[in-house]
Enzyme design. Structure first.
Site, PDB file in Angstrom:
ATOM      1  CD  GLU A   1      -3.100   1.039   1.777  1.00  0.00           C
ATOM      2  OE1 GLU A   1      -3.425  -0.407   2.171  1.00  0.00           O
ATOM      3  OE2 GLU A   1      -3.926   1.871   2.527  1.00  0.00           O
ATOM      4  NE  ARG A   2      -2.339   5.068  -0.495  1.00  0.00           N
ATOM      5  CZ  ARG A   2      -3.318   5.644  -1.149  1.00  0.00           C
ATOM      6  NH1 ARG A   2      -3.176   5.691  -2.247  1.00  0.00           N
ATOM      7  NH2 ARG A   2      -4.540   5.588  -0.706  1.00  0.00           N
TER       8      ARG A   2
ATOM      9  CG  ASN B   1      -5.095   0.000   6.014  1.00  0.00           C
ATOM     10  OD1 ASN B   1      -5.817   0.341   7.060  1.00  0.00           O
ATOM     11  ND2 ASN B   1      -4.765   0.514   4.983  1.00  0.00           N
TER      12      ASN B   1
ATOM     13  CD  GLU C   1      -7.500   5.865   5.958  1.00  0.00           C
ATOM     14  OE1 GLU C   1      -7.396   6.976   5.429  1.00  0.00           O
ATOM     15  OE2 GLU C   1      -6.566   5.143   5.932  1.00  0.00           O
TER      16      GLU C   1
ATOM     17  NE  ARG D   1      -0.361   4.225  11.869  1.00  0.00           N
ATOM     18  CZ  ARG D   1      -1.031   4.467  10.602  1.00  0.00           C
ATOM     19  NH1 ARG D   1      -2.231   4.061  10.491  1.00  0.00           N
ATOM     20  NH2 ARG D   1      -0.546   5.306  10.001  1.00  0.00           N
TER      21      ARG D   1
ATOM     22  NE  ARG E   1      -8.627  14.406   7.032  1.00  0.00           N
ATOM     23  CZ  ARG E   1      -8.028  13.981   6.093  1.00  0.00           C
ATOM     24  NH1 ARG E   1      -8.282  14.056   4.656  1.00  0.00           N
ATOM     25  NH2 ARG E   1      -6.982  13.079   6.166  1.00  0.00           N
TER      26      ARG E   1
ATOM     27  CE  LYS F   1      -1.269   8.622   8.951  1.00  0.00           C
ATOM     28  NZ  LYS F   1      -1.798   8.579   7.755  1.00  0.00           N
TER      29      LYS F   1
ATOM     30  CG  ASP G   1      -3.133  11.084   5.303  1.00  0.00           C
ATOM     31  OD1 ASP G   1      -2.164  10.602   5.928  1.00  0.00           O
ATOM     32  OD2 ASP G   1      -3.803  10.648   4.695  1.00  0.00           O
TER      33      ASP G   1
ATOM     34  CD  GLU H   1       2.284   6.619  11.355  1.00  0.00           C
ATOM     35  OE1 GLU H   1       1.990   6.202  12.108  1.00  0.00           O
ATOM     36  OE2 GLU H   1       1.356   6.730  10.091  1.00  0.00           O
TER      37      GLU H   1
ATOM     38  CD  GLU I   1      -0.596   8.222   1.037  1.00  0.00           C
ATOM     39  OE1 GLU I   1      -0.116   7.977   1.774  1.00  0.00           O
ATOM     40  OE2 GLU I   1      -1.857   8.381   0.570  1.00  0.00           O
TER      41      GLU I   1
ATOM     42  CD1 TRP J   1     -12.474   8.866   1.575  1.00  0.00           C
ATOM     43  CD2 TRP J   1     -12.316   8.675   3.846  1.00  0.00           C
ATOM     44  NE1 TRP J   1     -12.686   7.637   2.099  1.00  0.00           N
ATOM     45  CE2 TRP J   1     -12.593   7.459   3.269  1.00  0.00           C
ATOM     46  CE3 TRP J   1     -12.399   8.901   5.230  1.00  0.00           C
ATOM     47  CZ2 TRP J   1     -12.913   6.446   4.067  1.00  0.00           C
ATOM     48  CZ3 TRP J   1     -12.359   7.671   6.051  1.00  0.00           C
ATOM     49  CH2 TRP J   1     -12.369   6.739   5.552  1.00  0.00           C
TER      50      TRP J   1
END
Ligand code: GCW
Length: 696
Positions: free
Chosen positions: A174-175, A217, A301, A334, A351, A375, A380, A402, A408, A558
């Protein structure tokens, strides 16, 4: 870079103008003596001596690889002796005793490198310290910086220096932008052990000591690594990393008790669930006794989590922590809790408040073997965000910051983007929670840190590597992995210092190194200029996250990022707006809320402004948006020119592969320039004051 797997360990002879080893040193380097005592305090003698022996082997490997020097290795015990013409590698306490030395204590995982007339001593505070001392010594040799009769003492700023892989067990990442997973293929652990050992070396050489191998994920509850179907293979992988001082972590799926069909619930307060995890932990640790623990993404998510049962993240994390406690394992939980159902019509929902709103109230309620992983920014991993207000505000909970090494939102390893540039800014951010409130001052452990009101225990970052021959897809993206490790070790290192090290190690000290250095340092501002105007992020193509789409996420659940209308842009996050600024310490809240004090690169993150707002350079906001798009494109043209100027001084494959990417970047920058400028021109009806064609 001639050997596709070697990254920054280069054959020094291939560099023009490279420092040659000083003659005296060359003599000393012919023999290496590892001091391995007969017993070590504490447990895991095997593991600890394995690291120590590896340290010696690594030194030999490095000498051979970089200088074609074949040294001989001998092993010696603790009995006293006198120093002779050799390299000694061992624990500081043993070396002090054996040779009646007085090397000073440096702190966990640290080392002292001492060069005398007749010996080179690498003294680790512990076994990892020996290993890190060896790599540092090799790097200093390669950079021509190991002078005679010096003593260098270093220790890492914080105990946890971690890489997170977002690798799926089907082998996709992923990414990921550097090919497929190093670890997995087709729902199995499937890897080349030599490649893994090379990777372990790469990470250990910059001080990384933890790695989570699977995506946060986890999703496919039926295929979980924590089952016996996989644990034997995970244990074999852990064994490759172990002598390099790297402990594995596993990402787990919170719903595993019912995903594996043992129970019908995953409620953290249900005793059966707690018992299930306890038994599961017992099983896992039978296979991997030194597993560092679990990494968890919950209620975010689409991942399951305690919210499903009306429980808090404290309930969830503490339940898992209790299961890991008997094994000295930790839960890293996280804070990217993001099940946002943003309705763009409701301007009060914001958000970026989520991490603080969810976790600040829980501060102090976590077990001592829980760490929160936050993060760095509240959104994000955008090109430009403020640092999240949780740092400095968490006063009773151990936590990690993080970062994202995989690019990404920062060019996907097609566009050149040297990330330490922004990391330096992050490390220098002053949380204003205490007198020494800069992020780089919050790292550490123990009393010093507690006094400052935070427990920042280190960094975690999403990996940028894959099976591509050069590890990172874009060869120059290796600098980001290198830089991340160096920053974990010493968060006060500047981006320029790190770049100089990496280019020196990778390209020697000639023209190529200078050129690459310049390119790295110019790359982040270039990308920021064409893609993310003044802190307004998210203008990317949905899902792929590459290429421009100004409203891509704007009316999405989102969303939203910038709330553009024909007359205004940006989000008012002042107390009169969403109130987000109030999550910061008062000094920062006031600074960000005040237009005059808010840094211009974050202007649209914190404020909603008309297009004719006057910026510091006297031009309007809109004109600045137009101008920076053009400048960003021109900056990429310049990067290309610099690269072209070193053609012929580098390995042709490296030259061509970077060149091909730079050309794609230029097309990309042009697309960003044209799409954004056209968009703003249409939206506002106001043209470019300089009369340039802004839409084609
Ligand atoms: O940035 C987003 C990514 C997701 C990622 C998520 C996260 C692993 O687009 O791919 O999921 O962040 O950090 O959990």
């Amino acid at each position: 870079m001639t050997n596709e797997y070697d990254c920054w360990f280069q054959d020094r002879r291939s560099f023009t103008g490279n420092e040659t080893l000083k003659a005296g040193l060359r003599e000393i380097l012919r023999t290496v003596t590892a001091i391995v005592p007969g017993s070590l305090p504490g447990e895991a003698f095997e593991e600890r001596t394995a690291i120590l022996r590896q340290a010696a082997m690594e030194f030999l490997w490095g000498l051979k690889k970089c200088y074609n020097l074949s040294a001989s290795l001998s092993v010696s015990g603790e009995e006293s002796a006198s120093i002779s013409n050799t390299v000694y590698i061992g624990l500081r306490s043993n070396l002090n005793k054996k040779f009646s030395l007085n090397l000073p204590a440096v702190g966990a995982e640290g080392f002292v490198i001492k060069v005398t007339k007749t010996a080179l001593i690498i003294a680790g505070e512990d076994e990892r310290g020996c290993l890190y001392g060896v790599y540092r010594c090799l790097a200093l040799l390669a950079l021509g910086k190991l002078a005679a009769e010096t003593e260098i003492a270093e220790a890492p700023a914080a105990p946890i220096r971690m890489i997170n892989h977002w690798d799926n067990i089907d082998g996709s990442i992923e990414r990921g932008y550097a090919g497929r997973s190093l670890f997995f293929n087709n729902d199995r652990l499937d890897y080349d052990p030599q490649r893994i050992a090379d990777y372990a070396r790469l990470l250990a050489s910059v001080g990384i000591n933890r790695i989570s191998i699977n995506n946060v994920n986890v999703r496919r509850a039926a295929k979980l690594l924590i089952t016996e179907e996989y644990l034997g293979d995970v244990a074999k992988l852990a064994a490759i990393f172990r002598p390099f001082g790297i402990r594995l972590m596993l990402s787990i799926n919170f719903s595993a008790p019912y995903g594996l069909k043992d129970l019908d619930t995953a409620d953290p307060l249900d005793a059966r669930v707690a018992e299930w995890w306890k038994k599961r932990a017992d099983l896992i640790y039978r296979y991997i006794p030194d597993l560092a623990g679990f990494l968890v993404k919950a209620d975010s998510e689409g991942e399951p989590g305690p919210f499903q049962y009306g429980r808090t993240h404290g309930d969830g994390a503490n339940m898992l922590a209790a299961a890991l406690k008997p094994h000295n394992g930790e839960v890293i939980w996280r804070c990217f809790v993001y099940n946002s159902a943003q309705d763009w019509r409701d301007r009060s929902v914001d958000r970026v408040r989520a991490a603080y709103d969810n976790f600040k109230p829980l501060d102090g309620s976590f077990a001592d073997n829980v760490l929160l992983q936050v993060k760095w920014g509240p959104m994000d991993f955008q090109l430009r965000e403020p640092v999240t207000p949780l740092f400095g505000a968490l006063k009773k909970t151990r936590h990690l910051m993080e970062l994202q090494i995989t690019q990404e939102y920062t060019g996907q390893q097609i566009d050149l983007c040297y990330l330490p540039y922004i990391w330096e800014d992050i490390m220098n951010f002053d949380t204003a929670h205490s007198e020494h409130g800069k992020i780089k001052e919050l790292f550490g452990s123990g009393d010093r840190h507690l006094l400052q009101g935070g427990l920042l225990q280190g960094l975690a970052a999403i990996s940028n590597v894959g099976l591509d021959g050069n590890w990172t897809g874009h060869t120059l993206a290796q600098a980001n992995l290198y830089g991340y490790g160096r920053l974990c070790w010493d968060p006060s290192l500047s981006a320029a210092a790190i770049a100089a090290e990496w280019t020196g190690l990778s390209f020697g000290s000639g023209k190529a190194a200078d050129a690459v250095n310049e390119m790295l340092l110019k790359s982040y501002p270039a990308l920021e200029k064409y893609s993310a105007p003044f802190g307004a992020g998210g203008m990317i193509t949905p899902h792929s996250h590459y290429g421009p789409n100004v409203e891509g996420y704007e009316y999405d659940r989102w969303g939203d990022y910038h709330r553009i209308t024909w007359d205004r842009i940006g989000i008012d996050r002042s107390p009169q707006g969403t109130g987000y600024v109030t999550q910061y310490a008062p000094k920062n809240a006031a600074r960000f809320a005040d237009l005059a004090q808010c840094p211009e690169n974050l202007l649209l993150f914190f404020h909603r402004l008309p297009y004719d707002y006057k910026m510091k350079n006297g031009q309007t906001l809109l004109q600045n948006i137009y101008d920076t798009r053009f400048e960003g494109y021109e900056a990429v043209e310049e990067l290309i020119k610099i690269w072209e100027s070193i053609k012929g001084t580098l390995n042709a494959d490296v030259y061509e592969s970077v060149y091909a990417r730079l050309k794609r970047q230029l097309a990309n920058a042009r697309e960003w320039r044209d799409v954004l400028n056209t968009y703003f021109w249409r939206k506002t009806g106001i043209g470019d004051a300089k009369g340039r064609t802004i839409y084609e």
